[in-house]
Design a protein around this motif. Structure first.
Motif, PDB file in Angstrom:
ATOM      1  N   GLN A 192       0.836  -1.196   0.000  1.00  0.00           N
ATOM      2  CA  GLN A 192       0.000   0.000   0.000  1.00  0.00           C
ATOM      3  C   GLN A 192       0.871   1.246   0.000  1.00  0.00           C
ATOM      4  O   GLN A 192       1.874   1.321   0.721  1.00  0.00           O
ATOM      5  CB  GLN A 192      -0.914   0.012   1.227  1.00  0.00           C
ATOM      6  N   LEU A 193       0.485   2.233  -0.810  1.00  0.00           N
ATOM      7  CA  LEU A 193       1.197   3.515  -0.880  1.00  0.00           C
ATOM      8  C   LEU A 193       0.197   4.647  -0.663  1.00  0.00           C
ATOM      9  O   LEU A 193      -0.775   4.772  -1.417  1.00  0.00           O
ATOM     10  CB  LEU A 193       1.890   3.670  -2.239  1.00  0.00           C
ATOM     11  N   LEU A 194       0.448   5.458   0.366  1.00  0.00           N
ATOM     12  CA  LEU A 194      -0.432   6.569   0.706  1.00  0.00           C
ATOM     13  C   LEU A 194       0.372   7.860   0.789  1.00  0.00           C
ATOM     14  O   LEU A 194       1.381   7.916   1.498  1.00  0.00           O
ATOM     15  CB  LEU A 194      -1.113   6.331   2.059  1.00  0.00           C
ATOM     16  N   PRO A 195      -0.057   8.917   0.097  1.00  0.00           N
ATOM     17  CA  PRO A 195       0.615  10.222   0.207  1.00  0.00           C
ATOM     18  C   PRO A 195      -0.063  11.079   1.273  1.00  0.00           C
ATOM     19  O   PRO A 195      -1.165  10.765   1.740  1.00  0.00           O
ATOM     20  CB  PRO A 195       0.423  10.816  -1.181  1.00  0.00           C
ATOM     21  N   GLY A 196       0.593  12.159   1.644  1.00  0.00           N
ATOM     22  CA  GLY A 196       0.002  13.090   2.591  1.00  0.00           C
ATOM     23  C   GLY A 196       0.439  14.515   2.300  1.00  0.00           C
ATOM     24  O   GLY A 196       1.572  14.744   1.874  1.00  0.00           O
ATOM     25  N   ILE A 197      -0.482  15.443   2.516  1.00  0.00           N
ATOM     26  CA  ILE A 197      -0.195  16.863   2.333  1.00  0.00           C
ATOM     27  C   ILE A 197      -0.381  17.563   3.670  1.00  0.00           C
ATOM     28  O   ILE A 197      -1.426  17.443   4.316  1.00  0.00           O
ATOM     29  CB  ILE A 197      -1.130  17.510   1.292  1.00  0.00           C
ATOM     30  N   GLY A 198       0.637  18.277   4.100  1.00  0.00           N
ATOM     31  CA  GLY A 198       0.531  19.026   5.352  1.00  0.00           C
ATOM     32  C   GLY A 198       0.295  20.494   5.067  1.00  0.00           C
ATOM     33  O   GLY A 198       1.008  21.110   4.271  1.00  0.00           O
ATOM     34  N   GLY A 199      -0.713  21.045   5.689  1.00  0.00           N
ATOM     35  CA  GLY A 199      -1.009  22.458   5.468  1.00  0.00           C
ATOM     36  C   GLY A 199      -2.046  22.666   4.374  1.00  0.00           C
ATOM     37  O   GLY A 199      -2.656  21.719   3.861  1.00  0.00           O
ATOM     38  N   ALA A 200      -2.199  23.920   3.992  1.00  0.00           N
ATOM     39  CA  ALA A 200      -3.235  24.290   3.023  1.00  0.00           C
ATOM     40  C   ALA A 200      -2.841  23.950   1.601  1.00  0.00           C
ATOM     41  O   ALA A 200      -3.683  23.845   0.707  1.00  0.00           O
ATOM     42  CB  ALA A 200      -3.540  25.776   3.130  1.00  0.00           C
ATOM     43  N   SER A 201      -1.543  23.771   1.353  1.00  0.00           N
ATOM     44  CA  SER A 201      -1.099  23.460  -0.002  1.00  0.00           C
ATOM     45  C   SER A 201       0.186  22.633   0.073  1.00  0.00           C
ATOM     46  O   SER A 201       0.869  22.579   1.097  1.00  0.00           O
ATOM     47  CB  SER A 201      -0.854  24.734  -0.809  1.00  0.00           C
ATOM     48  N   GLY A 202       0.503  21.975  -1.052  1.00  0.00           N
ATOM     49  CA  GLY A 202       1.726  21.183  -1.093  1.00  0.00           C
ATOM     50  C   GLY A 202       1.671  20.150  -2.198  1.00  0.00           C
ATOM     51  O   GLY A 202       0.660  19.983  -2.888  1.00  0.00           O
ATOM     52  N   THR A 203       2.792  19.451  -2.358  1.00  0.00           N
ATOM     53  CA  THR A 203       2.896  18.420  -3.399  1.00  0.00           C
ATOM     54  C   THR A 203       3.677  17.226  -2.860  1.00  0.00           C
ATOM     55  O   THR A 203       4.678  17.385  -2.163  1.00  0.00           O
ATOM     56  CB  THR A 203       3.615  18.964  -4.649  1.00  0.00           C
ATOM     57  N   ALA A 204       3.199  16.037  -3.196  1.00  0.00           N
ATOM     58  CA  ALA A 204       3.918  14.794  -2.898  1.00  0.00           C
ATOM     59  C   ALA A 204       3.900  13.955  -4.174  1.00  0.00           C
ATOM     60  O   ALA A 204       2.849  13.469  -4.591  1.00  0.00           O
ATOM     61  CB  ALA A 204       3.261  14.038  -1.751  1.00  0.00           C
ATOM     62  N   ASP A 205       5.066  13.828  -4.794  1.00  0.00           N
ATOM     63  CA  ASP A 205       5.159  13.113  -6.060  1.00  0.00           C
ATOM     64  C   ASP A 205       5.942  11.807  -5.854  1.00  0.00           C
ATOM     65  O   ASP A 205       7.169  11.796  -5.792  1.00  0.00           O
ATOM     66  CB  ASP A 205       5.855  13.987  -7.108  1.00  0.00           C
ATOM     67  N   PHE A 206       5.211  10.708  -5.759  1.00  0.00           N
ATOM     68  CA  PHE A 206       5.787   9.366  -5.630  1.00  0.00           C
ATOM     69  C   PHE A 206       5.197   8.451  -6.705  1.00  0.00           C
ATOM     70  O   PHE A 206       4.996   7.263  -6.486  1.00  0.00           O
ATOM     71  CB  PHE A 206       5.497   8.798  -4.235  1.00  0.00           C
ATOM     72  N   PHE A 207       4.954   9.050  -7.864  1.00  0.00           N
ATOM     73  CA  PHE A 207       4.261   8.303  -8.916  1.00  0.00           C
ATOM     74  C   PHE A 207       5.155   7.242  -9.556  1.00  0.00           C
ATOM     75  O   PHE A 207       4.668   6.219 -10.020  1.00  0.00           O
ATOM     76  CB  PHE A 207       3.760   9.282  -9.989  1.00  0.00           C
ATOM     77  N   ASN A 208       6.448   7.459  -9.603  1.00  0.00           N
ATOM     78  CA  ASN A 208       7.342   6.520 -10.278  1.00  0.00           C
ATOM     79  C   ASN A 208       8.342   5.856  -9.318  1.00  0.00           C
ATOM     80  O   ASN A 208       9.442   5.491  -9.713  1.00  0.00           O
ATOM     81  CB  ASN A 208       8.131   7.248 -11.378  1.00  0.00           C
ATOM     82  N   SER A 209       7.938   5.695  -8.050  1.00  0.00           N
ATOM     83  CA  SER A 209       8.989   5.408  -7.076  1.00  0.00           C
ATOM     84  C   SER A 209       8.827   4.168  -6.215  1.00  0.00           C
ATOM     85  O   SER A 209       9.804   3.684  -5.653  1.00  0.00           O
ATOM     86  CB  SER A 209       9.149   6.603  -6.144  1.00  0.00           C
ATOM     87  N   ASP A 210       7.635   3.625  -6.034  1.00  0.00           N
ATOM     88  CA  ASP A 210       7.433   2.499  -5.118  1.00  0.00           C
ATOM     89  C   ASP A 210       7.486   1.187  -5.886  1.00  0.00           C
ATOM     90  O   ASP A 210       6.542   0.837  -6.599  1.00  0.00           O
ATOM     91  CB  ASP A 210       6.095   2.643  -4.390  1.00  0.00           C
TER      92      ASP A 210
END
Length: 280
Positions: free
Chosen positions: A182-200
């Protein structure tokens, strides 16, 4: 004086027969380790709200957010990307689930799972990759990699405990398992980016010689490069060659003894009677 020719001849021939029997017994000691069988009973790829046995993908984009997910069983890959601007919302998750059954596994047999995670993220964001093992009685989180700002601050590295981890699953007395990545991203705050699309990425290494039924193909299953412990072939061959040498020496010894005895009796004018071979 008592004639000892029969005793000498039978001992020489008996030694040769005994050596032959010992050689055959030594060869039978080099038993082959029977290969176990792993059967893939089910596969499932989940990307957001989409599901498929082998491959699933999902993408959603609006003016304030982007969500993108992929789950690939045969490639052993999960990917997520989320990006949010103030006022926007985004969520993503990706899973791969395998159902397995096992036959003829021993205490020396294991599944070795390797998983890696790499990605980029803004402060306060990140992602977590998990590997779960369900044996029907309990679910164990066997491996986790987290990549986030907390690790950078407190561990000095973006991903903890490392970018790559390994988990070993014993197979002795195991009939079936469900494995989940399982792979879950998280965003802290009102804005942000988490790019793990090509990595797991992940893979399963099975014992050498294992038969895999319903293998989905691709890179998911790997084979051990080293074989399971078996009797050293060189030792068996050395034992066999030693026994063959003993047989030859016994044959020469028997022939020399008969020749010597024949010479003595020929000088005395005696007649040598052939002695029948002894059946052991």
């Amino acid at each position: 004086m008592k004639d000892i020719r029969p005793i000498i001849t039978m001992r020489a021939r008996g030694a040769r027969r005994l050596a032959l029997l010992m050689f055959l017994a030594a060869c039978s000691m080099a038993t082959r380790v029977s290969a176990g069988t792993i059967t893939i009973t089910s596969t499932l790829a989940v990307a957001g709200s989409n599901e498929n046995p082998l491959f699933a993908t999902f993408e959603k984009t609006d003016a304030l957010s982007t969500s993108k997910m992929v789950a690939d069983v045969t490639a052993g890959h999960l990917g997520v990307l989320v990006s949010v601007l103030p006022g926007g919302t985004a969520g993503a998750d990706a899973l791969v689930i395998l159902g397995l059954t096992f036959q003829d596994m021993t205490a020396d047999d294991f599944l070795t799972m390797n998983m890696s995670l790499h990605g980029t993220f803004t402060p306060g964001s990140g992602a977590t990759a998990d590997f779960f093992v369900d044996d029907g009685n309990s679910v164990t989180n066997a491996a986790t990699i987290s990549c986030n700002s907390y690790n950078v601050q407190f561990h000095g590295v973006p991903c903890f405990p490392a970018n790559s981890v390994e988990a070993v699953v014993p197979l002795d007395n195991v009939d079936s398992l469900f494995l989940t990545w399982q792979l879950l991203p998280g965003i802290g705050g009102a804005s942000g980016t988490a790019d793990f699309f090509n990595s797991d990425d992940f893979s399963i290494t099975v014992p050498n010689g294992t038969v895999i039924v319903n293998n989905p193909g691709g890179n998911l299953f790997q084979t051990q490069t080293q074989t399971s412990p078996v009797p050293e072939p060189n030792s068996v061959f050395l034992l066999g060659s030693g026994l063959v040498t003993a047989m030859l020496i016994g044959k020469r010894l028997g022939g020399s003894m008969r020749s010597a005895q024949a010479g003595k009796h020929n000088k005395a004018g005696s007649h040598i009677t052939a002695i029948e071979s002894l059946d052991l």
